[in-house]
Design a protein around this motif. Structure first.
Motif, mmCIF file in Angstrom:
data_model
loop_
_atom_site.group_PDB
_atom_site.id
_atom_site.type_symbol
_atom_site.label_atom_id
_atom_site.label_comp_id
_atom_site.label_asym_id
_atom_site.label_seq_id
_atom_site.Cartn_x
_atom_site.Cartn_y
_atom_site.Cartn_z
ATOM 1 N N GLU A 582 0.845 -1.046 -0.062
ATOM 2 C CA GLU A 582 -0.024 0.001 0.128
ATOM 3 C C GLU A 582 0.811 1.447 -0.022
ATOM 4 O OE1 GLU A 582 -3.737 1.765 2.498
ATOM 5 O OE2 GLU A 582 -3.161 -0.008 2.744
ATOM 6 N N THR A 583 0.765 1.918 -0.957
ATOM 7 C CA THR A 583 1.820 3.052 -1.099
ATOM 8 C C THR A 583 0.998 4.523 -0.355
ATOM 9 O OG1 THR A 583 0.370 3.867 -3.234
ATOM 10 C CG2 THR A 583 2.626 2.590 -3.344
ATOM 11 N N ARG A 584 2.035 5.393 -0.058
ATOM 12 C CA ARG A 584 1.455 6.631 0.761
ATOM 13 C C ARG A 584 1.706 7.839 -0.319
ATOM 14 N NH1 ARG A 584 5.970 9.764 2.192
ATOM 15 N NH2 ARG A 584 7.832 8.753 2.274
ATOM 16 N N THR A 585 0.662 8.712 0.029
ATOM 17 C CA THR A 585 0.859 9.774 -0.884
ATOM 18 C C THR A 585 2.367 10.419 -0.841
ATOM 19 O OG1 THR A 585 -1.508 10.251 -0.428
ATOM 20 C CG2 THR A 585 -0.322 12.102 -1.287
ATOM 21 N N PRO A 586 2.811 10.889 -1.907
ATOM 22 C CA PRO A 586 4.166 11.292 -2.053
ATOM 23 C C PRO A 586 4.376 12.764 -1.523
ATOM 24 C CG PRO A 586 3.360 11.295 -4.163
ATOM 25 C CD PRO A 586 2.441 10.650 -3.249
ATOM 26 N N ASP A 587 5.357 13.037 -0.749
ATOM 27 C CA ASP A 587 5.787 14.499 -0.627
ATOM 28 C C ASP A 587 6.564 15.134 -1.631
ATOM 29 O OD1 ASP A 587 8.445 13.767 -0.296
ATOM 30 O OD2 ASP A 587 8.133 13.222 1.817
ATOM 31 N N THR A 588 6.998 16.520 -1.584
ATOM 32 C CA THR A 588 7.661 17.310 -2.650
ATOM 33 C C THR A 588 8.794 16.346 -2.975
ATOM 34 O OG1 THR A 588 8.396 18.643 -1.109
ATOM 35 C CG2 THR A 588 6.467 19.198 -2.215
ATOM 36 N N VAL A 589 9.494 15.654 -1.958
ATOM 37 C CA VAL A 589 10.862 15.063 -2.228
ATOM 38 C C VAL A 589 10.764 13.912 -2.845
ATOM 39 C CG1 VAL A 589 12.939 14.450 -0.929
ATOM 40 C CG2 VAL A 589 11.867 16.582 -0.320
ATOM 41 N N SER A 590 9.855 12.711 -2.238
ATOM 42 C CA SER A 590 9.890 11.448 -2.791
ATOM 43 C C SER A 590 8.916 11.158 -3.686
ATOM 44 C CB SER A 590 9.421 10.567 -1.517
ATOM 45 O OG SER A 590 8.311 11.101 -1.008
ATOM 46 N N GLY A 591 8.131 12.256 -4.495
ATOM 47 C CA GLY A 591 7.316 11.995 -5.396
ATOM 48 C C GLY A 591 8.005 12.278 -6.922
ATOM 49 N N ALA A 592 7.327 11.748 -7.818
ATOM 50 C CA ALA A 592 7.960 12.134 -9.291
ATOM 51 C C ALA A 592 7.738 13.443 -9.521
ATOM 52 C CB ALA A 592 7.110 11.482 -10.198
ATOM 53 N N PRO A 593 8.687 14.009 -10.258
ATOM 54 C CA PRO A 593 8.668 15.286 -10.896
ATOM 55 C C PRO A 593 7.306 15.774 -11.448
ATOM 56 C CG PRO A 593 10.916 14.613 -11.083
ATOM 57 C CD PRO A 593 10.082 13.344 -10.842
#
Length: 630
Positions: A582-593
């Motif tokens: 189950e994935t978590r909502t990404p933050d500005t660092v760990s999300g895709a550009p």
């Protein structure tokens, strides 16, 4: 004159298919290696009986869903470079109409698959028969006619002797790199079982040459002049590079002119990610490197690409001053973008271009521009740092983001692994971030972007490449669309690795909905709240338990550390294995550009809600930058 052999139409067709071969570059392959099927009254006594009689010569695979069987055949064909494929047989009625989506996918992506749906009686002993669609104004129409617009060749075999020319035409299209796609031979159930004295010549082994047409001299001269005049050339590699096995020729050409190479979804992997010329994906889901270079290119050289809206950012990516040179085996695609056409096989065309550029001539560029190369290298390094940031998972005890899942897989695989995906938010992340290590590691179906493709396609790839680890990456939306071929993987003993990412909804379309004024409406997998919206608690659906109930070995991973262990275990497994997280909502660092270029999704011109009104203003601003080459 030759002798004759009396067989049923179905028996003759199966025997004919066993002796059809392709040949390219001196390598010969059998064209149709196996048949997928689900039997019903429309094919069990015809094609089913024929396959039983010729089981040693024509292997059979039992499917669970007709659409999925086409996806499996397409996955096999793509992995085999379009030189080999599978056939698919179904009953009449819903079995036949379930083929339509798979057929459209095959045709859109120029991938060969032979469809053999049963059809209603040709002799019409009783109308209507079970599952017959009655059309009062056309007695010769059946539901199989739904397959006409999505097939590159369609025929209905209403007489035994009609099979001979129809079968030959079917194979001609399957083996033509310009025309290939879904081919349909509709088989009325009475005709399938009818006997006929077939000429032995019909069963003579045939070899169909897969052509490599060379470019026309005049078109080649114009292309050479355009390349020599360019100062900021950009190559866009499409699926035609991979179908042609033109990777080495592309590398030599790019190095000769000092051009960066961007890739469409179908072309990604034409160069390995660490080659200096590779600048990654292009377009709406592309890298900042490729898209920035596209905005300043003076010559865009498309090799084997159809120039879809994702690649061109809906006509906003390339400057109005850019010229296009289109190397394509299909004249229809070669003339797009108002470009100079170079109609040829991708490998033959690239080799001819490279040779011609080395010959003396006016305006010859003696060496690549080192300043342009340095600019590309710096931008590439900057983007790779952004990939590292998206992949990084500093807290191994945390629940992973989607990009951290990709990072964990990226750290594990080699060039032997094949990664399959088709729809949702994963294609965008993969196109931007995935570091492709071999020419066929990246298996993205994005011409039709069909949810449900991944798992059955993995079966086809595993059958084509039995010694390679094969990964199907799916979100929960895609999994719920078409998970049934997991049963087939278990039955066939195919050790595919399925990674299920649970994010409780349609993540991709949910994100798009937010940007176009839809406010995420109808995209979350949640209970209905008191106000009628789907904003309640997440649905209590256990996809891991579902996969286990279908016979899969299931590994649950709740943290980054557990995910890394589970992926490694799955890669080493010799049985079909599922990794569930189950994935978590990404933050500005760990999300895709975010998207580096626009995609045209029209926004409501009038609305009462503020989100839609704001989205319309943004839409009109972006749409104003669109231009069409003339």
């Amino acid at each position: 004159m030759t002798g004759t052999t009396t067989l049923t139409v179905a028996q003759a067709l199966v025997r004919f298919l066993t002796v059809q071969h392709t040949e390219r570059d001196g390598e010969r392959h059998r064209l149709v290696d196996a048949v997928w099927g689900i039997f019903g009254h429309g094919n069990v006594a015809g094609i089913g009986q024929a396959l039983l009689e010729q089981a040693e010569a024509m292997p059979f695979h039992q499917g669970r869903n007709e659409q999925a069987m086409v996806h499996a055949a397409v996955g096999y064909a793509r992995q085999c470079g379009r030189l080999r494929t599978h056939a698919v047989t179904t009953s009449i009625g819903p079995g036949a109409t379930n083929l339509v989506t798979g057929a459209a996918l095959a045709t859109v992506n120029h991938l060969p698959v032979l469809l053999l749906p049963g059809d209603t009686f040709a002799t019409r002993p009783a109308d209507p028969v079970l599952q017959q669609l009655e059309v009062p104004w056309a007695g010769d129409v059946s539901v199989n006619d739904c397959l006409r617009p999505v097939s590159r060749y369609f025929d209905r075999i209403t007489r035994p002797e009609a099979l001979v020319p129809a079968a030959l035409q079917a194979v001609r299209v399957l083996t033509d790199p310009v025309a290939t796609g879904a081919v349909t031979l509709a088989l009325p159930q009475d005709v399938q079982a009818e006997a006929y004295p077939w000429p032995e010549e019909f069963f003579r082994p045939r070899v169909w040459t897969v052509r490599r047409p060379a470019p026309d001299p005049a078109e080649l001269a114009a292309a050479v002049a355009a390349v020599r005049a360019a100062r900021r050339p950009l190559v866009v590699a499409g699926g035609g590079v991979r179908h042609s096995r033109a990777e080495d020729a592309l590398r030599a050409f790019a190095e000769a002119i000092g051009a960066p190479v961007a890739a469409t979804q179908a072309g990604k992997g034409a160069l390995p990610w660490d080659h200096p010329a590779d600048v990654g994906g292009i377009g709406h889901t592309g890298t900042a490197t490729a898209d920035t270079l596209a905005r300043t290119a003076d010559l865009v050289i498309g090799v084997g690409t159809r120039w879809t809206d994702f690649t061109t950012a809906s006509g906003t990516l390339f400057p109005p001053t850019a010229r296009f040179l289109n190397l394509n085996i299909a004249p229809y695609d070669g003339h797009k973008m108002a470009g100079l056409p170079l109609i040829a096989d991708a490998r033959a065309g690239l080799e001819a271009l490279t040779r011609a550029l080395h010959a003396p001539g006016p305006g010859r560029r003696h060496a690549p521009d080192p300043a342009y190369a340095a600019e590309c290298a710096g931008a590439k390094a900057d983007w790779e740092a952004r990939v590292d940031a998206a992949y990084a998972a500093p807290d191994p005890t945390a629940r992973p983001t989607q990009t951290q899942v990709l990072g964990a897989l990226d750290a594990l695989v080699t060039g032997e692994d094949v990664v399959i995906n088709a729809a949702g938010s994963l294609p965008g992340d993969l196109h931007k971030l995935w570091r492709t290590r071999s020419r066929d590691q990246y298996h993205l179906e994005y011409g039709y972007s069909c949810m449900g493709y991944e798992i059955p396609a993995a079966l086809g790839v595993a059958l084509a490449a039995p010694d390679r680890p094969v990964w199907a990456l799916v979100g929960d939306g895609t999994y719920l669309m078409l998970p049934t071929e997991l049963v087939t993987a278990v039955q066939e003993g195919l050790p595919i690795k399925v990674v299920i990412l649970q994010n409780h909804g349609y993540a991709s379309i949910g994100g798009l909905s937010e940007t176009v004024g839809g406010e995420g409406f109808g995209t979350a997998y949640r209970h209905r709240a008191a106000d009628g919206a789907f904003t309640g608690d997440p649905l209590p659906v256990d996809l891991a338990a579902n996969a286990a109930s279908l016979g899969m070995r299931v590994l649950r991973a709740t943290t980054v550390a557990e995910l890394r262990t589970a992926l490694a275990t799955a890669r080493a497994a010799d049985v079909p294995t599922c990794v569930y997280t189950e994935t978590r909502t990404p933050d500005t660092v760990s999300g895709a550009p975010p998207a580096q270029a626009w995609w045209d999704v029209p926004v409501a011109a009038t609305a009462t809600r503020a989100a839609a009104r704001a989205a319309r203003i943004a839409y009109e601003r972006r749409a104003a930058t669109r231009h069409r080459p003339l």
